[in-house]
Design a protein around this motif. Structure first.
Motif, PDB file in Angstrom:
ATOM      1  N   PHE A  47       1.316  -9.915  -1.633  1.00  0.00           N
ATOM      2  CA  PHE A  47       2.511 -10.514  -1.180  1.00  0.00           C
ATOM      3  C   PHE A  47       3.502  -9.634  -1.220  1.00  0.00           C
ATOM      4  O   PHE A  47       4.687  -9.341  -0.428  1.00  0.00           O
ATOM      5  N   VAL A  48       3.776  -8.493  -2.220  1.00  0.00           N
ATOM      6  CA  VAL A  48       4.737  -7.800  -2.161  1.00  0.00           C
ATOM      7  C   VAL A  48       4.990  -6.792  -0.969  1.00  0.00           C
ATOM      8  O   VAL A  48       5.986  -6.727  -0.324  1.00  0.00           O
ATOM      9  N   PRO A  49       3.849  -6.201  -0.528  1.00  0.00           N
ATOM     10  CA  PRO A  49       4.113  -5.625   0.816  1.00  0.00           C
ATOM     11  C   PRO A  49       4.474  -6.311   1.773  1.00  0.00           C
ATOM     12  O   PRO A  49       5.250  -5.689   2.816  1.00  0.00           O
ATOM     13  N   LYS A  50       4.107  -7.436   1.915  1.00  0.00           N
ATOM     14  CA  LYS A  50       4.540  -8.215   3.151  1.00  0.00           C
ATOM     15  C   LYS A  50       5.992  -8.425   2.919  1.00  0.00           C
ATOM     16  O   LYS A  50       6.983  -8.570   3.930  1.00  0.00           O
ATOM     17  N   ILE A  51       6.661  -8.756   1.582  1.00  0.00           N
ATOM     18  CA  ILE A  51       7.967  -9.023   1.497  1.00  0.00           C
ATOM     19  C   ILE A  51       8.737  -7.882   1.883  1.00  0.00           C
ATOM     20  O   ILE A  51       9.952  -7.826   2.633  1.00  0.00           O
ATOM     21  N   ILE A  52       8.270  -6.700   1.351  1.00  0.00           N
ATOM     22  CA  ILE A  52       8.960  -5.259   1.690  1.00  0.00           C
ATOM     23  C   ILE A  52       8.861  -5.095   3.338  1.00  0.00           C
ATOM     24  O   ILE A  52      10.028  -4.568   3.763  1.00  0.00           O
ATOM     25  N   ASN A  53       7.902  -5.389   3.979  1.00  0.00           N
ATOM     26  CA  ASN A  53       7.704  -5.184   5.518  1.00  0.00           C
ATOM     27  C   ASN A  53       8.854  -5.879   6.222  1.00  0.00           C
ATOM     28  O   ASN A  53       9.393  -5.571   7.215  1.00  0.00           O
ATOM     29  N   GLY A  54       9.167  -6.859   5.641  1.00  0.00           N
ATOM     30  CA  GLY A  54      10.045  -7.803   6.456  1.00  0.00           C
ATOM     31  C   GLY A  54      10.525  -9.093   5.871  1.00  0.00           C
ATOM     32  O   GLY A  54      11.378 -10.001   6.275  1.00  0.00           O
ATOM     33  N   GLY A  55      10.477  -9.097   4.600  1.00  0.00           N
ATOM     34  CA  GLY A  55      10.919 -10.058   3.809  1.00  0.00           C
ATOM     35  C   GLY A  55      10.313 -11.504   3.875  1.00  0.00           C
ATOM     36  O   GLY A  55      10.881 -12.444   3.369  1.00  0.00           O
ATOM     37  N   ASN A  56       9.282 -11.366   4.710  1.00  0.00           N
ATOM     38  CA  ASN A  56       8.654 -12.684   4.987  1.00  0.00           C
ATOM     39  C   ASN A  56       7.081 -12.770   4.548  1.00  0.00           C
ATOM     40  O   ASN A  56       6.348 -11.979   5.105  1.00  0.00           O
ATOM     41  N   PRO A  57       6.697 -13.513   3.661  1.00  0.00           N
ATOM     42  CA  PRO A  57       5.632 -13.483   2.713  1.00  0.00           C
ATOM     43  C   PRO A  57       4.606 -14.230   3.577  1.00  0.00           C
ATOM     44  O   PRO A  57       3.456 -14.213   3.146  1.00  0.00           O
ATOM     45  N   ASN A  58       4.925 -14.845   4.820  1.00  0.00           N
ATOM     46  CA  ASN A  58       3.804 -15.364   5.706  1.00  0.00           C
ATOM     47  C   ASN A  58       3.572 -14.454   6.869  1.00  0.00           C
ATOM     48  O   ASN A  58       2.893 -14.908   7.587  1.00  0.00           O
ATOM     49  N   ILE A  59       3.836 -13.337   6.931  1.00  0.00           N
ATOM     50  CA  ILE A  59       3.574 -12.349   7.738  1.00  0.00           C
ATOM     51  C   ILE A  59       1.755 -12.209   7.881  1.00  0.00           C
ATOM     52  O   ILE A  59       1.219 -12.066   6.786  1.00  0.00           O
ATOM     53  N   GLU A  60       1.182 -12.456   8.988  1.00  0.00           N
ATOM     54  CA  GLU A  60      -0.267 -12.616   9.038  1.00  0.00           C
ATOM     55  C   GLU A  60      -0.913 -11.299   9.214  1.00  0.00           C
ATOM     56  O   GLU A  60      -0.477 -10.554   9.922  1.00  0.00           O
ATOM     57  N   GLU A  61      -1.855 -10.994   8.384  1.00  0.00           N
ATOM     58  CA  GLU A  61      -2.533  -9.599   8.296  1.00  0.00           C
ATOM     59  C   GLU A  61      -3.712  -9.949   9.271  1.00  0.00           C
ATOM     60  O   GLU A  61      -4.165 -11.047   9.871  1.00  0.00           O
ATOM     61  N   VAL A  62      -4.208  -8.750  10.029  1.00  0.00           N
ATOM     62  CA  VAL A  62      -5.393  -8.658  10.770  1.00  0.00           C
ATOM     63  C   VAL A  62      -6.687  -8.720  10.149  1.00  0.00           C
ATOM     64  O   VAL A  62      -7.133  -7.726   9.386  1.00  0.00           O
ATOM     65  N   ALA A  63      -7.440  -9.857  10.200  1.00  0.00           N
ATOM     66  CA  ALA A  63      -8.558 -10.129   9.335  1.00  0.00           C
ATOM     67  C   ALA A  63      -9.940  -9.336  10.071  1.00  0.00           C
ATOM     68  O   ALA A  63      -9.775  -9.206  11.268  1.00  0.00           O
ATOM     69  N   LEU A  64     -10.848  -8.734   9.299  1.00  0.00           N
ATOM     70  CA  LEU A  64     -11.842  -8.317   9.555  1.00  0.00           C
ATOM     71  C   LEU A  64     -13.021  -9.534  10.168  1.00  0.00           C
ATOM     72  O   LEU A  64     -13.221 -10.156   9.425  1.00  0.00           O
ATOM     73  N   LYS A  65     -13.229  -9.074  11.247  1.00  0.00           N
ATOM     74  CA  LYS A  65     -14.200 -10.419  11.910  1.00  0.00           C
ATOM     75  C   LYS A  65     -15.601  -9.806  12.020  1.00  0.00           C
ATOM     76  O   LYS A  65     -16.548 -10.336  11.423  1.00  0.00           O
ATOM     77  N   LYS A  66     -15.923  -8.236  12.156  1.00  0.00           N
ATOM     78  CA  LYS A  66     -17.230  -8.025  12.033  1.00  0.00           C
ATOM     79  C   LYS A  66     -17.122  -6.484  11.554  1.00  0.00           C
ATOM     80  O   LYS A  66     -16.333  -5.794  12.099  1.00  0.00           O
ATOM     81  N   LEU A  67     -18.337  -6.319  11.062  1.00  0.00           N
ATOM     82  CA  LEU A  67     -18.415  -4.708  10.830  1.00  0.00           C
ATOM     83  C   LEU A  67     -19.940  -4.148  10.980  1.00  0.00           C
ATOM     84  O   LEU A  67     -20.846  -4.752  10.810  1.00  0.00           O
ATOM     85  N   SER A  68     -19.973  -3.227  11.605  1.00  0.00           N
ATOM     86  CA  SER A  68     -21.267  -2.692  11.987  1.00  0.00           C
ATOM     87  C   SER A  68     -21.274  -1.063  11.856  1.00  0.00           C
ATOM     88  O   SER A  68     -20.337  -0.244  11.982  1.00  0.00           O
ATOM     89  N   PHE A  69     -22.345  -0.383  12.144  1.00  0.00           N
ATOM     90  CA  PHE A  69     -22.809   1.070  12.249  1.00  0.00           C
ATOM     91  C   PHE A  69     -23.044   1.236  13.838  1.00  0.00           C
ATOM     92  O   PHE A  69     -23.726   0.509  14.411  1.00  0.00           O
ATOM     93  N   GLU A  70     -22.504   2.475  14.232  1.00  0.00           N
ATOM     94  CA  GLU A  70     -23.000   2.606  15.602  1.00  0.00           C
ATOM     95  C   GLU A  70     -24.564   2.765  15.758  1.00  0.00           C
ATOM     96  O   GLU A  70     -25.105   2.580  16.879  1.00  0.00           O
ATOM     97  N   GLN A  71     -25.252   3.339  14.697  1.00  0.00           N
ATOM     98  CA  GLN A  71     -26.614   3.282  14.520  1.00  0.00           C
ATOM     99  C   GLN A  71     -27.158   2.563  13.379  1.00  0.00           C
ATOM    100  O   GLN A  71     -26.704   2.812  12.202  1.00  0.00           O
ATOM    101  N   GLU A  72     -28.041   1.685  13.648  1.00  0.00           N
ATOM    102  CA  GLU A  72     -28.665   0.762  12.599  1.00  0.00           C
ATOM    103  C   GLU A  72     -29.708   1.611  11.912  1.00  0.00           C
ATOM    104  O   GLU A  72     -30.121   1.119  10.920  1.00  0.00           O
ATOM    105  N   LEU A  73     -30.344   2.416  12.660  1.00  0.00           N
ATOM    106  CA  LEU A  73     -31.618   3.251  12.159  1.00  0.00           C
ATOM    107  C   LEU A  73     -31.312   4.812  12.354  1.00  0.00           C
ATOM    108  O   LEU A  73     -31.180   4.989  13.608  1.00  0.00           O
ATOM    109  N   VAL A  74     -31.386   5.521  11.372  1.00  0.00           N
ATOM    110  CA  VAL A  74     -31.379   6.910  11.480  1.00  0.00           C
ATOM    111  C   VAL A  74     -32.614   7.722  10.897  1.00  0.00           C
ATOM    112  O   VAL A  74     -32.878   7.221   9.763  1.00  0.00           O
ATOM    113  N   THR A  75     -33.069   8.596  11.757  1.00  0.00           N
ATOM    114  CA  THR A  75     -34.257   9.262  11.071  1.00  0.00           C
ATOM    115  C   THR A  75     -33.684  10.701  10.942  1.00  0.00           C
ATOM    116  O   THR A  75     -33.337  11.441  11.979  1.00  0.00           O
TER     117      THR A  75
END
Length: 712
Positions: free
Chosen positions: A326-354
């Motif tokens: 919360f401290v970075p949010k307050i510093i950024n605008g003084g508003n603790p309710n600023i919404e962060e962009v949450a991670l929805k999905k995480l993947s590798f470009e290649q799922e199999l490497v030889t």
């Protein structure tokens, strides 16, 4: 765990030791889980727990503690049979399904196809048939090949006839043979010649790799308190509760017994999921079944203090998190309710490497959405068959700042990138992990692999470094070869270690197979084990020479030195079979007149010789006339008056005697010596009648007579 240790634990359970039952569970649950999950076609954690609860309640009825494992297998088969209600399905056990299976028999261990030639086809055909089986075939196959039960035991436990069980096992073997024709591209005639032993099917169906994979799945649930997360491919994982997903099967088009269309038993269904890796990671990250609960004990004062300290630490951690979030949010605008962009999905470009040994590549993570507020991840590794993650890999080196990996050892590792803080609480109020996984395979495949020779003879106990006879390019690939040895008999002919050193054990022939780390290239080598050779040094015959007549027989006896030679039996040989013949026992037969030799041989240098002379016998001695008249002072040559038959008799010597007819003692024929010569002759000296008898010197029974009348 060995049989004695298991028996000790059973005895402890009978005496009320609950910890001993947990030890039994840890040592044997893999066997039960593997059987149940395959026979029932589902995740079998609850089934396993029920079986062990039944075992604990009824263990006191077990008379022989050493037979616990056999009893547990029978209990498991009975449970699965009852769960499937398979014994009551009369159509499933119809023995008319045996049509066309009369010739489908199980082969003896030494009457099987060559695994080195058909190994890949067997590896595909056996599991494929297991997928195609009906429930009744499946429970019989796993009981017979995995549990090692007999036909009678299976039939007794399930509650069906032995003939029904035999029909199901024949159908299984028929299906494997049919699949083998497909995978090995064999003609119908070639396929009919294939035979499979019980051990061969077990080896290729229940290999170490498959059992280890089930072991990892089962143990994953027990280790949730030791693991923060595990691997998954971009998978949102609820922390609250998870269910173990069914094992994934992807069968090819079924190839089953010709009477399969008459089966009424339902075929099991197999889900096809593109998220197999995610589900495996979920199973490794969360508990899927509960271990047996232990009786709760009152907390000690020390434990209470630890709880208070832990609670205080949790409050402190929560305070720190609030400051970080919360401290970075307050510093950024003084508003603790600023919404962060949450991670929805995480993947590798290649799922199999030889990679090949020493090669490098870069792994790239894909964040969804791309403008996620934070992109920090934690990296974890799981090498080969390990079940616990770690922060570094023995297979590859990894630079998290660049994503560069370098292959440093042959093997397989799974690299996981795990979100640590970024949860979308608006959509997932319970809080969820997000994990991406990439599998890296490192191989070192030889371009050239040849043996300097094709086979080697060894004596029992001798060793031979076969790796020294192998030419491999590149040379580094030699460190990652796999060595295996087999023989057509149950007797262990030879053994080989992972360095390629062969140790001869018993007489016979063994085939060594060396293959690349990925199994794509292999070579074979023949090891022939023979007893130590002791050469024959000499042969002594009981006779050094023989004189025989035509038609005579004799026997020679040979004594070989040393007596424990490994050169085998004595071989007899006649130098001239037109004169004498000899058989394999040293029996001689004289055929015609002449001189020859008979020899006895053993090994390469030992020989004994007997010189043999065969003579023509005298048949008769005949006087040329019955009587003659001579005058006094006549010189007589008796040989002129007699002849020998046959004329070619070997010994023509005659012995003469003289006898007066009137029995007078006077000397009428006198033996004279020629002066100056060593020569005697006969001289008629007095009138009278003398009977001359001529006998053969070689056979005195052969004689002739002549009457000589001497006159003035």
């Amino acid at each position: 765990m060995d049989k004695e240790k298991l028996a000790e634990l059973v005895a402890r359970v009978k005496s009320g030791d609950g910890e001993a039952m947990n030890d039994i569970f840890s040592a044997t649950a893999d066997i039960v889980y593997y059987f149940c999950s395959n026979v029932l076609g589902r995740a079998a954690e609850s089934d396993v727990n029920k079986i062990y609860n039944m075992a604990e309640k009824n263990i006191s009825s077990l008379d022989d503690d050493g037979k616990f494992l056999a009893w547990l297998r029978a209990l498991t088969l009975k449970y699965c049979s009852d769960s499937m209600k398979i014994a009551s399905d009369e159509a499933a056990w119809d023995i008319s399904a045996a049509d066309g299976l009369d010739n489908v028999k199980e082969a003896a261990p030494d009457d099987i196809l060559n695994p080195a030639v058909y190994g890949d086809a067997i590896k595909s055909a056996v599991p494929s048939m297991m997928v195609d089986m009906t429930p009744s075939e499946r429970i019989c196959a796993y009981s017979y090949y995995y549990f090692g039960m007999s036909d009678e035991q299976i039939a007794s436990i399930i509650g069906v006839s032995k003939e029904s069980v035999e029909v199901k096992l024949k159908a299984v073997r028929f299906g494997i043979k049919t699949n083998m024709r497909f995978y090995a591209n064999l003609s119908d005639e070639e396929g009919e010649e294939l035979t499979f032993s019980r051990q061969l099917i077990r080896d290729f169906l229940f290999n170490d790799a498959s059992k280890k994979s089930y072991s990892a799945k089962r143990r994953a649930a027990e280790e949730q308190n030791e693991r923060v997360f595990s691997f998954a491919q971009t998978q949102t994982v609820p922390k609250a509760q998870l269910q173990m997903s069914q094992s994934q099967h992807q069968p090819r088009q079924p190839v089953t017994h010709q009477s399969a269309q008459r089966r009424n038993a339902p075929q099991p269904s197999y889900a096809k999921s593109s998220k197999a890796a995610e589900e495996e990671a979920i199973r490794l990250a969360h508990e899927t079944y509960a271990a047996p609960k232990k009786e709760k004990k009152p907390l000690t004062q020390k434990q209470k203090n630890i709880i208070l300290i832990s609670a205080g630490a949790a409050v402190l951690v929560a305070l720190i998190v609030c400051i970080i979030v919360f401290v970075p949010k307050i510093i950024n605008g003084g508003n603790p309710n600023i919404e962060e962009v949450a991670l929805k999905k995480l993947s590798f470009e290649q799922e199999l490497v030889t990679l090949k040994l020493g090669e490098t590549t870069q792994l790239k993570l894909v964040f969804d959405p791309e403008n996620v507020t934070h992109k920090d991840v934690k990296w974890q590794f799981l090498d080969n068959e390990e079940t616990k993650t770690k922060e570094t890999s023995d297979i590859v080196s990894f630079d998290p700042s660049t994503g560069m990996i370098k292959a440093k050892a042959v093997g397989v590792t799974k690299i996981a990138a795990v979100s640590l803080k970024y949860m979308d609480y608006s959509e997932n109020p319970e809080g969820e992990l997000i994990v991406a996984m990439c599998e890296v395979r490192v191989d070192c495949i030889p371009e050239l692999m040849e043996f300097k020779q094709n086979d080697k003879e060894l004596e029992p106990g001798a060793t031979f470094n076969l790796a020294d006879q192998l030419i491999v390019s590149p040379s580094d690939a030699k460190n990652y070869l796999k060595w295996d040895i087999s023989s057509a008999t149950e007797t262990v002919v030879a053994e080989i270690n992972d360095k390629g050193v062969v140790t001869a054990k018993n007489e016979g022939i063994a085939i060594v197979t060396v293959s690349s780390s990925d199994g794509t290239k292999f070579k074979t080598f023949t090891v022939i084990v023979k007893k130590k050779q002791i050469p024959a040094e000499k042969i002594i015959l009981d006779k050094e020479s023989l004189t025989l007549e035509i038609g005579d027989t004799a026997k020679l006896t040979a004594t070989v030195t040393p007596s424990n030679t490994t050169d085998g039996d004595v071989t007899w040989y006649s130098n001239d079979e037109s004169i004498v013949t000899v058989d394999e026992n040293g029996n001689i037969t004289a055929v015609s007149a002449g001189n020859t030799a008979v020899a006895a041989y053993c090994g390469k240098t030992a020989v004994g010789i007997c010189n043999i002379t065969v003579s023509v016998p005298v048949i008769s001695v005949n006087a040329k006339s019955t009587s003659i008249t001579v005058k006094v002072d006549t010189v007589l040559d008796y040989n002129e008056y007699f002849e020998i038959f046959p004329a070619n008799a070997t010994n023509k010597e005659l012995i003469f005697t003289e006898q007066n007819v009137d029995e007078s003692k006077e000397e009428r024929i006198k033996t004279e010596t020629l002066p100056g010569y060593d020569y005697t002759y006969k001289l008629a000296v007095k009138p009278g009648m003398v009977l001359i008898i001529a006998r053969s010197a070689s056979d005195k029974t052969k004689y002739g007579s002549l009457l000589i009348t001497i006159v003035e």
